[in-house]
Scaffold this motif. Structure first.
Motif, short mmCIF file in Angstrom:
data_model
loop_
_atom_site.label_atom_id
_atom_site.label_comp_id
_atom_site.label_asym_id
_atom_site.label_seq_id
_atom_site.Cartn_x
_atom_site.Cartn_y
_atom_site.Cartn_z
N PHE A 25 0.43 -0.84 -0.07
CA PHE A 25 0.16 -0.14 -0.31
C PHE A 25 0.33 1.41 -0.25
O PHE A 25 2.23 1.37 0.41
CB PHE A 25 -0.87 -0.17 0.85
N ALA A 26 0.24 2.63 -0.19
CA ALA A 26 0.80 3.45 -0.13
C ALA A 26 1.26 4.17 0.69
O ALA A 26 1.92 4.96 1.44
CB ALA A 26 0.06 4.27 -1.96
N THR A 27 0.14 4.27 1.94
CA THR A 27 0.21 4.86 3.56
C THR A 27 -0.09 3.36 4.22
O THR A 27 -0.76 2.65 4.07
CB THR A 27 -1.12 5.81 3.26
N ARG A 28 0.08 3.95 5.62
CA ARG A 28 0.65 3.38 6.51
C ARG A 28 -1.03 3.20 7.08
O ARG A 28 -1.76 1.83 7.66
CB ARG A 28 0.88 3.68 7.81
N LYS A 29 -1.85 4.09 7.29
CA LYS A 29 -2.78 3.72 6.97
C LYS A 29 -3.69 3.18 6.06
O LYS A 29 -4.76 1.90 6.47
CB LYS A 29 -4.13 5.14 6.79
N ASP A 30 -3.77 2.66 4.36
CA ASP A 30 -4.11 1.81 3.75
C ASP A 30 -4.10 0.40 4.68
O ASP A 30 -4.38 -0.34 4.26
CB ASP A 30 -3.50 1.80 2.33
N SER A 31 -2.58 -0.35 4.56
CA SER A 31 -2.57 -0.94 5.20
C SER A 31 -3.23 -1.11 6.40
O SER A 31 -3.44 -2.64 6.70
CB SER A 31 -0.56 -1.25 5.45
N GLU A 32 -3.21 -0.96 7.23
CA GLU A 32 -4.17 -0.92 8.54
C GLU A 32 -5.48 -1.27 8.14
O GLU A 32 -6.06 -2.07 8.73
CB GLU A 32 -4.06 0.77 9.83
N LEU A 33 -6.09 -0.78 6.92
CA LEU A 33 -7.23 -1.07 6.81
C LEU A 33 -7.45 -2.66 5.91
O LEU A 33 -8.64 -2.71 6.15
CB LEU A 33 -7.90 -0.38 5.72
N GLN A 34 -6.11 -3.07 5.41
CA GLN A 34 -6.52 -3.99 5.31
C GLN A 34 -6.40 -5.07 6.36
O GLN A 34 -7.35 -6.34 6.08
CB GLN A 34 -5.19 -4.36 4.19
N ILE A 35 -5.35 -4.36 6.95
CA ILE A 35 -5.78 -6.08 8.33
C ILE A 35 -7.34 -6.31 8.89
O ILE A 35 -7.94 -7.02 8.87
CB ILE A 35 -5.44 -5.14 9.74
N LYS A 36 -7.88 -4.60 8.79
CA LYS A 36 -9.69 -5.04 9.13
C LYS A 36 -10.62 -6.03 7.92
O LYS A 36 -11.07 -6.70 8.39
CB LYS A 36 -10.22 -3.43 8.93
N GLU A 37 -10.03 -5.50 7.01
CA GLU A 37 -10.24 -6.17 5.61
C GLU A 37 -10.45 -7.97 5.87
O GLU A 37 -11.00 -8.45 5.96
CB GLU A 37 -9.93 -5.70 4.41
N ASP A 38 -8.81 -8.07 6.22
CA ASP A 38 -8.55 -10.20 7.05
C ASP A 38 -9.25 -10.48 7.63
O ASP A 38 -10.05 -11.52 7.44
CB ASP A 38 -7.37 -9.66 7.20
N MET A 39 -9.71 -9.30 8.55
CA MET A 39 -10.74 -9.26 10.22
C MET A 39 -12.12 -9.94 9.22
O MET A 39 -12.69 -11.45 9.39
CB MET A 39 -10.11 -8.55 10.67
N GLU A 40 -12.19 -9.36 8.40
CA GLU A 40 -13.94 -9.72 8.10
C GLU A 40 -13.78 -10.86 6.84
O GLU A 40 -14.62 -11.39 6.85
CB GLU A 40 -14.31 -8.52 7.03
N THR A 41 -13.06 -10.97 6.62
CA THR A 41 -12.73 -12.07 5.49
C THR A 41 -13.05 -12.98 6.64
O THR A 41 -13.02 -14.22 5.98
CB THR A 41 -10.85 -11.96 5.09
N THR A 42 -11.71 -13.42 7.68
CA THR A 42 -12.08 -14.68 8.59
C THR A 42 -12.66 -14.57 9.16
O THR A 42 -13.56 -15.54 9.02
CB THR A 42 -10.79 -13.93 9.08
N TYR A 43 -14.24 -13.59 9.02
CA TYR A 43 -15.16 -13.65 9.75
C TYR A 43 -16.40 -14.78 8.92
O TYR A 43 -16.79 -15.76 8.99
CB TYR A 43 -16.14 -12.67 10.19
N GLU A 44 -15.88 -14.29 7.46
CA GLU A 44 -16.95 -14.66 6.22
C GLU A 44 -16.70 -16.49 6.50
O GLU A 44 -17.43 -17.44 5.97
CB GLU A 44 -16.70 -13.49 5.12
N LEU A 45 -14.94 -16.38 6.35
CA LEU A 45 -15.06 -17.83 6.08
C LEU A 45 -15.05 -18.39 7.25
O LEU A 45 -15.76 -19.11 7.33
CB LEU A 45 -13.16 -17.37 5.71
N LEU A 46 -14.42 -18.50 8.76
CA LEU A 46 -14.84 -19.26 9.88
C LEU A 46 -16.35 -19.72 9.68
O LEU A 46 -16.86 -20.57 10.41
CB LEU A 46 -13.96 -18.42 10.75
N PHE A 47 -17.00 -18.42 10.54
CA PHE A 47 -18.42 -18.20 10.88
C PHE A 47 -19.30 -18.45 9.95
O PHE A 47 -20.11 -19.53 9.95
CB PHE A 47 -18.78 -16.75 11.75
#
Lengths: 488, 488
Positions: free
Chosen positions: A171-193
């Motif tokens: 990503f271009a910025t730290r902020k964008d990369s932090e948003l990816q962590i949230k997206e990964d969290m959502e992906t995880t819940y979508e897969l697991l739950f």
């Protein structure tokens, strides 16, 4: 090999003897064979592979929808690459398998069999990424990785070879990369739950427990029936550390050259499978969610010599009808008694069983057995596909409701060391006020480990909880609410 | 990374400069990056991976339909296993990568990184197979294999790591195992021709060119534009050799213990991909069959500032409509000229392009470009999905017709050495009367190799051809009709 109906029924208390239950069901349901002659390596058999393939499909389609694109990187990494990031090498070196020769030739430089792919991928990223227009760069690969684990191995949970997906993003910025962590969290819940009906809690790990080379590590933890937590997908905010050593730069909008901000995310399919069977199984064996079961409906024909042809013909017709609707359906034509077939497919975890006998055929009404509730209902032939569709959905909804309630009720607040101990002794997760997840909190974590044999797993990253009062361990002002559990 | 429309067009004659065409299109279309820093290993990029994933899906679903079940075996094989079958070890040892240490520990016994999985799988088979009721036993795994190739590597065609499926099957009788070879041949044609529009001929190899440890080896050969053949899937009649050293026995119907008869089959997805792009591509770049293209339809909006919103809105609506029908469709929203987008997606091989401008919107009639024929047709908005469906089908039918005709006309009968030479010099396959594919024919094959620099590829196994007269090389009575070509 034909599925053979076994005469021996499965009956082990999952709650009381989880360890035995787990080992026995892996053998009995033919999920994996542990007799392969290399320590820590196992053979995955069709009844687990077919589920994991569906899990891969689900995960990869979520990742693609979110803009990740698939790559296949080499399984071997030159030692030179591997040594570039100092924390990374320190963390992973004890676990690396090394290839040192081929044919009759000894190598000058040995090759690592990838334990994870940062150091394979990032040198290529530095060739590919040039401009802010190339960002975000979101890539993934479906792969196996190999780690020379020194801890005790356990099938699906920890072995020296495992199956996963790894995403590596810039990503271009730290902020964008932090948003990816949230997206990964959502992906995880979508897969697991949403898909596997497995509850989990997404926690940012303490600083002393992060991925080698990362700023922060967050992961989904779930609870096993023996009260131990296991880590399911983890995601890492890598910052610019790897970008600097691998020289991954881009020319920004403002014409300046900058290093990218990176994240990586690693859902281990084989380990998630361990969570899946452990959550849903019961004393009779496996229970597979309808969504991922290799066989969603097993048809058992019930006949005598005189009506065998009629019953089998009808059963075949029903199978064809359901298959045409896209259901994964099979029919058990073995020459064994219906009761044995019932036990066998219940042990195997097939969610729905359709019983077809002469009376049912004449009444145009069949018996549908629901594996999770051990309950039979009647289904009308006219509405069969619609009803199976509905019952499949309801099946998974029931699993979700049950597991979610159990998981939530497993989290208890603790105000003293004794309360923490009481919680983890009764197979629960303790939530406490804690001094710090930075370096200075590590001593308190050590106390918990030593005195209670439990681990500080981290803090929530969504709806972060406000601590109040003092750290339960050291009495200093609490800065964070953390979750504590036993673990593998 | 966003797909960027490049300004440079692709234009290399595939027929005249195949080698250059092949290297350049791999770079230009971003199929693979060869700059990975281990010799013979490469990075597969999304535009090839996405096709190969679809190829895997097709192949695995054919195999499952034919009763094969999926397994995942370890990637490492102890040296001890590897040495059990003497022909096998002799054939493969020069190609094996060896793992000799992990962490800081040197192993007592080194581990082979699998070059193929017979010696990993068959020891397990001996544990699993007990009775004639367990047969046929048909298993497969989707896997990577590693071979320390000493021949020149070439992306997708020959590298030190490749992607394949391997099936390993056991039968009660030799006859059953021979039928499996026919089934593998049909699977091969279904995959290659019916789905990928790639023609091939299935040949049983000479005895001196068989798989180490097999009774016979048969394989699908196809012709590359430079007149060289490459081997696509191969299948091996293993007989009872491995069964004896790995002790795979079953109790037959007649109560007697017998060794199983085995076959194995190994379609290399990455190599088949090489055949696919080489057959269909043209001087403008790739041409992907509709069935397997990651993007089947690319929508290019054509607008001016004043009607941009309208055109893009409509393009998005069309994309949504087509996606809903299950098509893989994308829209190019880059800020580049339509002409550049046309070139770019033509180079990438997308079969259909839908052009959407204001006039088309008003007329409710769009322009559909057919990549293979470089031709535009008009499509009515009302019937759009039906027409796209039909055009997609017709697209692949045209590819099949074209490649089949070309392949068939490439096979020519030769009656003298000179005619063989003339045939292979003009990039064709020579068909000749030949003395023998047993050991005693090897000398004639050596003559062909030495004098004509061509190879005896083998004989047809379906509709086996009757030889007449004498061997073109030695003049002894011909026992077989064989195919001869240059090869990689």
């Amino acid at each position: 090999m034909e599925q053979e109906t076994s005469k021996i029924t499965f009956n082990i208390s999952k709650e009381k003897n989880f360890s035995e239950w787990y080992s026995e069901i892996i053998a009995k349901a033919e999920l994996a064979d542990l007799r392969y002659n290399v320590k820590g390596f196992l053979v995955f058999q069709p009844w687990s592979v077919e589920v994991m393939e569906i899990m891969y499909d689900i995960l990869e389609s979520i990742l693609k929808r979110k803009g990740h694109r698939p790559y296949w990187f080499p399984a071997v990494i030159p030692e030179e690459n591997f040594k570039k990031e100092s924390e990374h090498i320190k963390g992973f070196t004890p676990q690396v398998f090394w290839i040192t020769e081929a044919g009759n030739e000894k190598f000058n430089e040995k090759l690592a069999l990838r334990p994870t792919s940062e150091t394979a991928m990032y040198q290529m990223y530095s060739l590919w990424i040039r401009s802010y227009r190339d960002l975000p760069f979101k890539a993934y690969q479906r792969a196996q990785v190999w780690r020379y684990e020194t801890k005790a191995t356990r099938p699906f949970i920890r072995s020296r070879e495992f199956y996963w997906v790894e995403t590596h993003n810039c990503f271009a910025t730290r902020k964008d990369s932090e948003l990816q962590i949230k997206e990964d969290m959502e992906t995880t819940y979508e897969l697991l739950f949403d898909n596997l009906c497995v509850p989990s809690i997404f926690l940012e790990r303490p600083q002393w427990d992060k991925f080698p080379g990362a700023i922060t590590t967050s992961a989904a933890d779930t609870l096993m029936p023996d009260g131990k937590m296991i880590q399911l997908p983890s995601t890492h905010l890598l910052g610019q550390g790897f970008a600097k050593v691998f020289d991954i730069k881009f020319k920004d909008n403002d014409k300046k050259e900058k290093y990218v901000w990176q994240t990586c995310y690693g859902p281990a399919i084989s380990r998630i499978f361990a969570g899946l069977i452990s959550w849903h199984g019961d004393d009779k064996g496996l229970v597979y969610p309808f969504k991922v079961s290799p066989i969603q409906i097993i048809i058992v024909p019930i006949y005598k010599t005189e009506n065998k042809t009629k019953v089998i013909k009808k059963s075949m017709a029903l199978k064809k009808k359901l298959a045409k609707e896209g259901f994964r359906v099979n029919i058990d034509l073995n020459e064994t008694k219906p009761g044995e077939k019932f036990y066998f497919w219940e042990m195997k975890g097939v969610p729905l069983r359709l019983e077809v006998g002469e009376r049912e055929i004449n009444d145009k009404e069949y018996i549908l057995f629901l594996r999770d509730e051990n309950r039979k209902i009647k289904v009308d032939e006219e509405k069969l596909t619609k009803l199976i569709h509905d019952e499949g959905k309801k099946f998974d909804e029931r699993l979700k409701k049950k597991t979610k309630e159990k998981f939530e009720s497993s989290i208890v607040s603790a105000k003293t060391k004794e309360e923490i101990k009481k919680a983890v002794d009764s197979k629960k997760i303790a939530k406490i006020n804690f001094c710090s997840l930075e370096k200075d909190g590590e001593k308190c974590a050590e106390v918990i480990e030593k005195e209670i044999n439990a681990e500080v797993r981290g803090k929530k990253i969504e709806n972060e909880e406000k601590p109040s009062g003092k750290c339960v361990i050291c009495g200093k002002p609490a800065k964070v609410v953390v979750y504590i559990a036993r673990s593998y």
